[in-house]
Motif scaffolding. Structure first.
Motif, short mmCIF file in Angstrom:
data_model
loop_
_atom_site.label_atom_id
_atom_site.label_comp_id
_atom_site.label_asym_id
_atom_site.label_seq_id
_atom_site.Cartn_x
_atom_site.Cartn_y
_atom_site.Cartn_z
N ARG A 391 -2.43 2.40 1.90
CA ARG A 391 -1.42 3.44 2.11
C ARG A 391 -0.04 2.82 2.31
NH1 ARG A 391 -5.71 5.96 5.03
NH2 ARG A 391 -5.01 5.01 6.98
N ALA A 392 0.00 1.63 2.87
CA ALA A 392 1.30 0.97 3.08
C ALA A 392 1.95 0.57 1.76
CB ALA A 392 1.13 -0.25 3.98
N LEU A 393 1.17 0.53 0.67
CA LEU A 393 1.73 0.19 -0.64
C LEU A 393 2.48 1.37 -1.28
CD1 LEU A 393 -1.29 -1.83 -2.08
CD2 LEU A 393 0.91 -2.76 -1.35
N SER A 398 10.94 3.33 0.27
CA SER A 398 11.35 4.29 1.30
C SER A 398 11.35 3.64 2.68
CB SER A 398 10.41 5.51 1.28
OG SER A 398 10.69 6.36 2.36
N LEU A 399 12.51 3.50 3.25
CA LEU A 399 12.60 2.96 4.61
C LEU A 399 12.13 3.99 5.64
CD1 LEU A 399 16.05 1.15 4.41
CD2 LEU A 399 13.77 0.17 4.16
N GLY A 400 12.29 5.28 5.34
CA GLY A 400 11.84 6.32 6.26
C GLY A 400 10.33 6.31 6.43
N TYR A 401 9.60 5.93 5.36
CA TYR A 401 8.13 5.88 5.42
C TYR A 401 7.67 4.77 6.37
CZ TYR A 401 3.29 5.96 3.69
OH TYR A 401 1.93 6.06 3.59
N ASP A 402 8.52 3.75 6.57
CA ASP A 402 8.16 2.65 7.47
C ASP A 402 7.91 3.16 8.89
OD1 ASP A 402 8.53 1.08 5.32
OD2 ASP A 402 10.24 -0.05 6.10
N ARG A 403 8.69 4.18 9.31
CA ARG A 403 8.59 4.65 10.68
C ARG A 403 7.24 5.31 10.97
NH1 ARG A 403 14.25 5.66 9.84
NH2 ARG A 403 13.82 7.74 9.02
N ALA A 404 6.50 5.70 9.92
CA ALA A 404 5.20 6.35 10.11
C ALA A 404 4.05 5.34 10.17
CB ALA A 404 4.94 7.34 8.98
N LEU A 405 4.38 4.05 10.05
CA LEU A 405 3.34 3.03 9.97
C LEU A 405 3.35 2.11 11.18
CD1 LEU A 405 3.88 2.01 6.22
CD2 LEU A 405 2.16 3.59 7.13
N PHE A 412 4.24 -6.16 6.60
CA PHE A 412 3.64 -6.38 5.28
C PHE A 412 4.55 -5.82 4.18
CE2 PHE A 412 0.79 -4.54 1.94
CZ PHE A 412 0.39 -5.74 1.37
N ARG A 413 5.10 -4.63 4.39
CA ARG A 413 5.99 -4.03 3.40
C ARG A 413 7.29 -4.84 3.25
NH1 ARG A 413 5.41 1.47 2.20
NH2 ARG A 413 7.61 1.95 2.55
N LEU A 414 7.79 -5.35 4.39
CA LEU A 414 9.01 -6.17 4.34
C LEU A 414 8.77 -7.44 3.53
CD1 LEU A 414 10.27 -5.79 8.03
CD2 LEU A 414 11.31 -4.79 5.97
N ASP A 415 7.62 -8.07 3.72
CA ASP A 415 7.29 -9.27 2.97
C ASP A 415 7.19 -8.98 1.48
OD1 ASP A 415 7.21 -10.69 5.33
OD2 ASP A 415 5.03 -10.54 5.56
N LEU A 416 6.57 -7.84 1.14
CA LEU A 416 6.45 -7.47 -0.27
C LEU A 416 7.82 -7.24 -0.90
CD1 LEU A 416 3.40 -5.04 -0.57
CD2 LEU A 416 3.63 -7.33 -1.49
N ARG A 417 8.70 -6.55 -0.16
CA ARG A 417 10.04 -6.29 -0.69
C ARG A 417 10.77 -7.60 -0.94
NH1 ARG A 417 10.98 -2.01 3.94
NH2 ARG A 417 10.01 -0.15 3.01
#
Length: 857
Positions: A391-393, A398-405, A412-417
């Protein structure tokens, strides 16, 4: 949570009802007893409903348990509506008028001969110029000769056709050994009360049609699909394709089936829940991609699944899966996404109310255990491990989606970016993001598949050992390859068959794809199935192991949604229980300090189990069926091995082959493979091709082969063995196989048993000179008039005798004159065709006998 049921009350109700069915079956009480108990528990539950919710719920489940026991005992009597046909099963030829109720595929296993197995319902039976109206189900085997001219090929009997033919009717018979397959019960479940056979040229087709038009069109459509399959694929592939699509594994060679069983992929050949899932979920996924709404997509998926269940007509397994699918999609439509276990419970409860005895079938248990383990253990573990990362993929930009995780997922999302940003400098903006996200999704998807497979195989260790005596060691890699390829085969095959009605040329494209995928499955199964580790066989688990394995499954389900360390402990207990069942052999069911001799019921053949006072085991002969009988039954695999496994025996110390006749030797190959004995004893090394093939296989397995002749003295765990025949100078060229039989006397203390094999009068005369006195005699040559002569009986002077013989055998064994000789000598005589497996216990001073039906382990 106000009750222990949580979100799955129907699952607990179904489990309570199932417990009651099992209790009522094995712990009989008068029905009134169960009724009163149910009323008392129900009233107590109502009383506590507002005081102690937990107590009220437990009492309610107890009441349901008693209702289950009541239901199985009230409805426990089997249906005997078709039993009248057995009045004519006395060996006399009758003339049967009947109509076809189920048609089978025509097979040509033997060059120049064809056979078709069909089910018919009798309408009239004529005998001695008298006719009787009889309505019973009979399974009819039709044999015919194949002609070179295709225009005169054997007639394929079809549903609804009316027939008249002469035949002899036979009742189905089980091998009466502990652990034997209930063939009578299996046929009864399918409405079959008797068996018969006839030649195609003796069957008269009568005018008219008898049956239901709906069934007529179903069989016609199915027949048309089978014809299309045979047009699209060559004969070498069409059988597998037919089994893959329609679930008819009877058209497949037994050796091929064994490869699928050894590799743990047999389920891909039958019409099972796997096929239902592929068809329904594939349809649902495709329709949703075409932007069809949930309700319409669910309805279409259900309709296609119901149509598939009707078309295959394989009974309960597909209909159970269909029912669960309907309930699952209905729950999904009403936004009950977390009620999977409750849905399973509802399906189980509905099926058990309709047919309580379904609980006793392996198919029912395997179907629901599969779904329970996946939904109760696999899904919760995936939801807390891989699913959050998947789901994190989503919405990576979307930075707003980060706040729900959770913070770790945001990192993990920051590393992927960061990685994608650096790759974009060289490959543009779209390719790095798509490639990296897709790779992660595929990796996690593969991980989920492996995890669920490990959990499923661990949960299936108990039923696989109990019902099939297999530890499917290679099932994980086999299913990783087979299941995805099965999806490709089924989808491509459906498309190919459908398109073939419009254009055969175009249909060959998806047919080629299906053929490639099937080649991948067959190759993987053949390779993995050929590995020695793949053929790991296990004995029937003991009650303690069964209880611990069941507890491990429940524990893993209960802990799966708890804290991580608790969930890990539950999963570890499940895996450990599976390893225990697969690796640790159970303790054999034997009596210490006595010599046991058991004549196993193998039909018209011989197989004797000897257990020494110190627990060493020896099998003398392994039964078998001559090739001319055209039977696919392997006595070693299907009869002898299940009996030994039911005794907890997983290895044999010694096997002995008395002589090279099929009714003693044909089952030996399976016994050697399944029990890996240390030694194989022979009397005479015959040049017969079947024996030489067996000896080659024995040497491959590392089994020591040795010949023993008269005068040899051997020892088996405290028991003395003396070889009485064949003579020291015997060879295969100078003796007939029966006269070359290995004759042995086994002694313990002052008690002994004499095993004759198929020894005849000439051998008996020689043996009579060797002081062969014994308490127990295994009668020679199945009670033939060529053996058991008065002078031999006088020399042996047995107290007990046992004749290993098949019911209604064509040889007329045992002969009345042999039975009279035994009776005149006051010998207590047992017969395996009447008494089943018979055991004799020799304690050194006395001998006791116990037929199989009376034995208590």
């Amino acid at each position: 949570m106000t009750a222990p049921a949580g979100r799955q009350p129907l699952l607990w109700v179904a489990l309570a009802f199932s417990t009651g069915i099992s209790t009522g079956l094995y712990a009989w009480r008068p029905p009134l007893w169960w009724l009163i108990a149910a009323i008392v528990f129900s009233a107590s539950g109502i009383y506590f409903s507002r005081r102690r919710a937990w107590a009220a719920y437990g009492l309610g489940l107890g009441a349901i348990c008693f209702i289950g026991a009541l239901v199985i005992q009230i409805g426990g009597a089997s249906d005997s509506s078709g039993a009248r046909v057995l009045e004519f099963a006395d060996g006399r030829e009758v003339v049967i008028t009947a109509h076809v109720t189920a048609e089978g595929t025509q097979r040509s296993d033997i060059p120049g001969e064809a056979s078709q197995r069909i089910d018919v319902e009798t309408e009239q039976i004529a005998i001695n110029n008298q006719s009787f109206p009889v309505h019973s189900g009979i399974r009819l085997s039709v044999f015919s000769k194949e002609e070179d001219d295709a225009s005169t090929s054997p007639h394929l009997f079809q549903y609804g056709e009316c027939l008249r033919f002469p035949a002899k009717i036979y009742p189905p018979r089980n091998f009466r050994n502990p652990g034997a397959f209930d063939y009578q019960g299996y046929l009864a479940e399918n409405g079959i009360a008797a068996l018969t056979s006839a030649k195609a040229e003796d069957i008269e087709l009568l005018p008219g049609f008898s049956g239901h038009r709906a069934e007529f069109w179903r069989t016609r459509i199915r027949r048309s699909i089978i014809q299309r399959i045979h047009v699209l694929w060559p004969a070498s592939k069409s059988a597998l394709m037919e089994a893959m699509l329609l679930g008819d594994e009877s058209v497949i060679n037994r050796d091929v089936l064994f490869d699928f069983q050894r590799s743990g992929t047999y389920h891909v050949l039958v019409a099972s829940g796997l096929k239902v899932g592929i068809l329904a979920l594939g349809t649902f996924w495709l329709l949703r991609r075409l932007r069809v709404n949930d309700f319409a997509a669910s309805a279409i998926a259900v309709l296609l699944t119901v149509a598939y269940a009707i078309l295959t007509d394989v009974g309960a397994p597909v209909w159970r899966a269909t029912l669960m699918l309907i309930l699952f999609l209905a729950a999904k439509l009403f936004y009950r996404q977390k009620s999977t276990l409750n849905t399973i419970g509802a399906a189980a409860l509905a099926l058990l109310i309709v047919n309580p005895r379904a609980l006793l079938g392996a198919s029912f248990q395997l179907s629901f255990l599969c779904v329970l383990v996946i939904a109760g253990v696999g899904v919760p573990i995936i939801e807390r491990t891989t699913q959050p990362v998947i789901r994190a993929l989503r919405y990576l930009d979307s930075l707003g989606y980060d706040r729900a995780l959770a913070p770790r997922l945001v990192q993990f999302r920051l590393d992927l970016r960061m990685i994608i940003g650096r790759l974009e400098r060289f490959a543009g903006k779209r390719i790095p993001s798509f490639t990296l996200i897709s790779a992660w999704r595929m990796a996690f998807g593969a991980t989920e598949f492996v995890v669920v497979s490990i959990i499923l195989q661990s949960g299936f260790a108990l039923p696989m050992a109990y019902y099939f005596h297999r530890a499917t060691v290679v099932s994980l890699p086999a299913n990783i390859l087979a299941v995805p390829l099965t999806e490709a085969v089924v989808v491509a095959e459906i498309i190919a068959v459908a398109v073939s009605y419009v254009s055969l040329t175009i249909a060959k494209i998806p047919a080629f794809i299906a053929n490639l995928a099937m080649a991948g499955i067959s190759g993987a199964v053949r390779w993995l199935g050929s590995l020695r580790v793949a053929d790991t066989r296990v004995a029937t688990p003991q009650l303690g192991a069964i209880m611990l394995a069941a507890f491990a499954i429940v524990l893993a389900m209960v802990l799966a949604r708890r804290r991580a360390w608790l969930a890990s402990a539950g999963l570890a207990s499940l895996i450990i229980s599976a390893l225990w069942i697969s690796i640790v052999p159970p303790h054999p069911h034997v009596r210490d300090g006595v010599l046991e001799m058991t004549a196993i019921d193998v039909g018209q053949g011989d197989s004797i189990l000897l257990v020494s006072p110190q627990g060493h085991t020896m099998l003398v002969d392994a039964g078998g069926i001559p090739r001319w009988m055209h039977s696919e039954l392997d006595i070693g695999e299907d009869v002898v091995s299940p009996y030994l496994w039911s005794r907890g025996i997983s290895r044999l110390d010694v096997v002995a082959l008395t002589h090279a006749h099929a009714d003693h030797m044909a089952g030996m190959g399976a016994v050697l493979a399944n029990f890996r004995p240390r030694e194989l004893w022979l009397g005479v090394d015959s040049p017969a091709a079947e024996l030489q093939s067996l000896l080659i296989e024995a040497k491959k397995l590392g089994i020591v082969v040795s010949e023993h002749k008269a005068g040899d003295n051997l020892e088996l765990g405290g028991a003395a063995i003396r070889i009485l025949a064949p003579p020291p100078d015997a060879d295969a060229k100078s003796l007939r196989p029966n006269e070359a039989s290995l004759v042995m006397k086994i002694s313990y203390g002052q008690t002994s048993a004499l095993l004759e094999g198929d020894a005849e009068r000439k051998t008996e005369r020689r043996v009579a000179e060797e002081e062969p006195q014994a308490d127990v005699l295994k009668v020679g040559h199945h009670g033939s008039a060529t053996s058991t002569w008065p002078e031999f009986l006088s020399a042996v002077h047995p107290r007990f005798a046992v004749i290993s013989v098949g019911t209604r055998n064509v040889y007329g064994h045992p002969r009345w004159d042999v039975l009279n000789r035994l009776g005149e000598s006051k010998v207590s005589t047992y017969r395996t065709d009447m008494d089943g497996a018979v055991t004799f216990y020799l304690d050194g001073k006395n001998v006791t006998s116990q037929p199989a039906d009376l034995r208590q382990w």
